[in-house]
Design a protein around this motif. Structure first.
Motif, mmCIF file in Angstrom:
data_model
loop_
_atom_site.group_PDB
_atom_site.id
_atom_site.type_symbol
_atom_site.label_atom_id
_atom_site.label_comp_id
_atom_site.label_asym_id
_atom_site.label_seq_id
_atom_site.Cartn_x
_atom_site.Cartn_y
_atom_site.Cartn_z
ATOM 1 N N ALA A 226 0.835 -1.195 0.000
ATOM 2 C CA ALA A 226 0.000 0.000 0.000
ATOM 3 C C ALA A 226 0.871 1.245 0.000
ATOM 4 O O ALA A 226 2.028 1.207 0.417
ATOM 5 C CB ALA A 226 -0.909 -0.008 1.228
ATOM 6 N N PRO A 227 0.329 2.388 -0.490
ATOM 7 C CA PRO A 227 1.101 3.630 -0.443
ATOM 8 C C PRO A 227 1.552 3.953 0.973
ATOM 9 O O PRO A 227 0.851 3.660 1.942
ATOM 10 C CB PRO A 227 0.106 4.677 -0.964
ATOM 11 C CG PRO A 227 -0.853 3.901 -1.807
ATOM 12 C CD PRO A 227 -0.976 2.574 -1.137
ATOM 13 N N VAL A 228 2.729 4.557 1.075
ATOM 14 C CA VAL A 228 3.265 4.925 2.383
ATOM 15 C C VAL A 228 2.305 5.890 3.074
ATOM 16 O O VAL A 228 1.791 6.818 2.476
ATOM 17 C CB VAL A 228 4.653 5.577 2.233
ATOM 18 C CG1 VAL A 228 5.170 6.065 3.581
ATOM 19 C CG2 VAL A 228 5.626 4.593 1.603
ATOM 20 N N GLY A 229 2.035 5.627 4.343
ATOM 21 C CA GLY A 229 1.176 6.516 5.127
ATOM 22 C C GLY A 229 -0.289 6.169 5.092
ATOM 23 O O GLY A 229 -1.118 6.914 5.614
ATOM 24 N N GLN A 230 -0.655 5.036 4.474
ATOM 25 C CA GLN A 230 -2.065 4.663 4.417
ATOM 26 C C GLN A 230 -2.372 3.414 5.234
ATOM 27 O O GLN A 230 -3.345 2.701 4.964
ATOM 28 C CB GLN A 230 -2.515 4.481 2.962
ATOM 29 C CG GLN A 230 -2.610 5.794 2.222
ATOM 30 C CD GLN A 230 -3.410 5.714 0.940
ATOM 31 O OE1 GLN A 230 -3.345 6.613 0.113
ATOM 32 N NE2 GLN A 230 -4.176 4.670 0.731
ATOM 33 N N SER A 231 -1.555 3.119 6.224
ATOM 34 C CA SER A 231 -1.818 2.042 7.193
ATOM 35 C C SER A 231 -2.075 0.697 6.516
ATOM 36 O O SER A 231 -2.885 -0.106 6.988
ATOM 37 C CB SER A 231 -3.018 2.414 8.084
ATOM 38 O OG SER A 231 -2.787 3.647 8.724
ATOM 39 N N GLY A 232 -1.403 0.452 5.407
ATOM 40 C CA GLY A 232 -1.538 -0.838 4.740
ATOM 41 C C GLY A 232 -2.793 -0.983 3.922
ATOM 42 O O GLY A 232 -3.040 -2.039 3.343
ATOM 43 N N GLU A 233 -3.630 0.072 3.845
ATOM 44 C CA GLU A 233 -4.869 0.000 3.081
ATOM 45 C C GLU A 233 -4.703 0.622 1.701
ATOM 46 O O GLU A 233 -3.966 1.594 1.522
ATOM 47 C CB GLU A 233 -5.991 0.741 3.807
ATOM 48 C CG GLU A 233 -6.700 -0.090 4.851
ATOM 49 C CD GLU A 233 -8.018 0.557 5.266
ATOM 50 O OE1 GLU A 233 -8.962 -0.182 5.568
ATOM 51 O OE2 GLU A 233 -8.094 1.801 5.287
ATOM 52 N N MET A 234 -5.396 0.053 0.729
ATOM 53 C CA MET A 234 -5.452 0.621 -0.611
ATOM 54 C C MET A 234 -6.833 1.225 -0.822
ATOM 55 O O MET A 234 -7.793 0.862 -0.129
ATOM 56 C CB MET A 234 -5.157 -0.451 -1.648
ATOM 57 C CG MET A 234 -3.791 -1.100 -1.443
ATOM 58 S SD MET A 234 -3.545 -2.548 -2.481
ATOM 59 C CE MET A 234 -2.062 -3.252 -1.729
ATOM 60 N N VAL A 235 -6.949 2.136 -1.783
ATOM 61 C CA VAL A 235 -8.213 2.853 -1.934
ATOM 62 C C VAL A 235 -9.369 1.898 -2.236
ATOM 63 O O VAL A 235 -10.505 2.140 -1.816
ATOM 64 C CB VAL A 235 -8.110 3.948 -3.014
ATOM 65 C CG1 VAL A 235 -7.175 5.058 -2.569
ATOM 66 C CG2 VAL A 235 -7.660 3.382 -4.347
ATOM 67 N N PHE A 236 -9.083 0.802 -2.950
ATOM 68 C CA PHE A 236 -10.194 -0.108 -3.273
ATOM 69 C C PHE A 236 -10.588 -0.997 -2.100
ATOM 70 O O PHE A 236 -11.616 -1.669 -2.144
ATOM 71 C CB PHE A 236 -9.895 -0.951 -4.517
ATOM 72 C CG PHE A 236 -8.568 -1.654 -4.519
ATOM 73 C CD1 PHE A 236 -8.327 -2.753 -3.723
ATOM 74 C CD2 PHE A 236 -7.549 -1.213 -5.357
ATOM 75 C CE1 PHE A 236 -7.122 -3.420 -3.744
ATOM 76 C CE2 PHE A 236 -6.331 -1.858 -5.395
ATOM 77 C CZ PHE A 236 -6.110 -2.964 -4.573
#
Length: 511
Positions: A226-236
């Motif tokens: 996942a993108p850095v800074g998103q707590s392992g979550e992806m937008v989908f």
């Protein structure tokens, strides 16, 4: 659906996803089966996602949907020139987060561009816009002072083959600064956005895209980082279940890729790193596409970086690469790889920032140094994967060294584009890119395993290994020792050919 190039047979999960997307397009006024379009229907904006691991058929579906939309009469927006708007026009844009990711799609016949090239649109000089309208089939052949009939003929021949307005104008002898006078934030919406490598999207990009596209379709791999800074979550991950179209079946390729086999083996929760490396040894013994490597090949690093986890490893490998090539401490050699680390410009130069970003200099863009520019502080660069890759830009180049707190800066304009060396990059920054051959630095994967860290419930070493090895298109080198082979050939730029004449883009940011 009758297509000029029929889709391959769809598996059950692909067929289900296709039908659900076709329903969404139909609700938006685009009938794929009948190949008919109608004016857009009022209603709530909609987001859907096609989610699957490597080999599940995401790219094949993306290509098929693009072809079907075009055959239905939907215009593909490329980002370089849109022409005059028509009330009855329906539009689609195929986007990727980086130049390299868009380039990978274009090599597969999908007319992709970057998200930045859609968020911002070029402002053309009115005189040269007449040529663009003529090339796009919306105007008569123009008469332009200083351009001969032969120049216009060259432009037309290029456009008919490549469908690129900037490339066609370049073949007519024009520089980018001649016909593009600036960039502006897009003020009109489009209809459909097909977004590849959606695991790389951050929330801000996602919000920007939702402002432009009433119907947004994301294509993403849940096993990516996942993108850095998103707590392992992806937008989908935040989409409701009906919006998530899962591709669960992994399809064997015609050549039965051992690299994909290794990637899919990482899904076994009981797999240990020792077991995985045993699988790599076995694959290397029977297939030349997998290599158990005792050292890093410096020749490969010039165009495809070694993939690492730790920044300290990255810096050591870069230092070793430059030393092996005899690079001086106070300058770069033509052919050295760089990575754009952002643009340092004050708010008053916002238009110049937009111009550089639209031309491909976004954070993470891979670049090759060509030599000094004509102006002090400027460097000539080749942006890997960009449709018009050559430019000259005020640059700040930072070369990090082991055990040094501050990087060495061989070139430093007062402000401009910032570059780090690109002979080695972190696996996070490699997402969205692919190379024919990829070297993965295995000691860093082991370090991730020793850390005991996990992301979204999956061991971090497995996520890193999955992303790293799926960057390889043809050959995977699993490097197990901290050794560097001497280069067999010197650094150079002869391999960097372009489809167009190089554009002279003296982006004067040094004010």
């Amino acid at each position: 659906m009758q297509a000029t190039a029929p889709l391959p047979a769809l598996s059950d999960d692909q067929a289900e996803a296709w039908d659900r997307l076709a329903e969404a397009f139909d609700a938006a006024g685009i009938d794929l089966a009948a190949e008919e379009i109608t004016p857009p229907k009022p209603g709530k904006a909609r987001v859907m996602a096609v989610i699957g691991k490597a080999g599940s058929g995401k790219t094949m579906m993306l290509a098929g949907l693009t072809r079907a939309l075009r055959e239905a009469g939907v215009d593909v927006i490329s980002g370089d020139y849109e022409g005059k708007r028509r009330k009855d026009r329906r539009t689609v844009a195929i986007l990727a987060p980086t130049n390299k990711a868009a380039f990978v799609l274009r090599t597969r016949g999908v007319p992709a561009t970057t998200i930045h090239r859609i968020l911002y649109t070029p402002v053309y000089d009115p005189e040269y816009e007449k040529i663009a309208e003529w090339l796009a089939g919306n105007g008569d052949r123009p008469v332009i002072e200083g351009l001969t009939d032969a120049s216009l003929d060259r432009a037309k021949a290029f456009y008919d083959q490549h469908a690129s307005i900037p490339g066609a104008l370049a073949t007519a002898g024009l520089r980018g600064s001649d016909f593009i006078k600036g960039w502006k934030r897009r003020d009109d919406g489009l209809d459909i956005g097909l977004i590849d490598e959606a695991s790389m999207l951050d929330e801000r990009q996602f919000d920007d895209l939702r402002e432009i596209f009433p119907l947004l379709v994301l294509f993403g791999d849940p096993a990516q980082l996942a993108p850095v800074g998103q707590s392992g979550e992806m937008v989908f991950d935040k989409l409701a279940a009906p919006q998530r179209l899962m591709l669960d079946r992994i399809h064997r390729q015609a050549d039965d890729s051992p690299i994909l086999d290794l990637a899919h083996a990482l899904a076994d929760p009981a797999l240990t790193l020792r077991d995985f490396e045993s699988m790599i040894r076995e694959a290397a013994a029977r297939d030349p596409r997998v290599v158990w490597a005792e050292r890093v090949e410096s020749d490969l690093m010039a165009r495809s970086p070694v993939l690492v986890w730790r920044n300290a490893t990255r810096i050591r490998l870069i230092h070793a690469f430059r030393s092996a090539h005899g690079a001086p401490g106070d300058a770069l050699l033509p052919g050295e790889p760089l990575v754009c680390d952002g643009i340092e410009l004050p708010v008053k130069h916002r238009k110049k920032r937009i111009d550089l970003e639209a031309r491909g200099l976004i954070k993470g863009a891979q670049v090759v140094y060509l030599g000094a520019g004509k102006k002090p502080g400027f460097s000539r660069m080749h942006v890997i994967g960009a449709e018009d890759p050559r430019l000259s830009v005020a640059s700040i180049v930072r070369i990090e060294a082991p055990e040094e707190d501050e990087p060495f800066i061989p070139y430093a304009a007062r402000m401009g584009a910032v570059f780090l060396h690109g002979a080695a990059v972190t696996i996070h920054k490699a997402q969205g890119s692919q190379w024919p051959s990829v070297q993965v630095f295995a000691p860093d994967i082991a370090a991730a395993e020793y850390s005991g860290r996990s992301e979204a419930g999956i061991a971090l070493w497995k996520r890193l290994a999955y992303v790293a090895i799926t960057r390889a298109q043809e050959r995977l080198f699993w490097v197990v020792r901290s050794r560097l082979a001497r280069p067999a050939t010197p650094l150079g730029i002869d391999d960097l050919t372009t489809a167009t004449s190089p554009l002279s883009l003296e982006a004067d940011t040094d004010e």
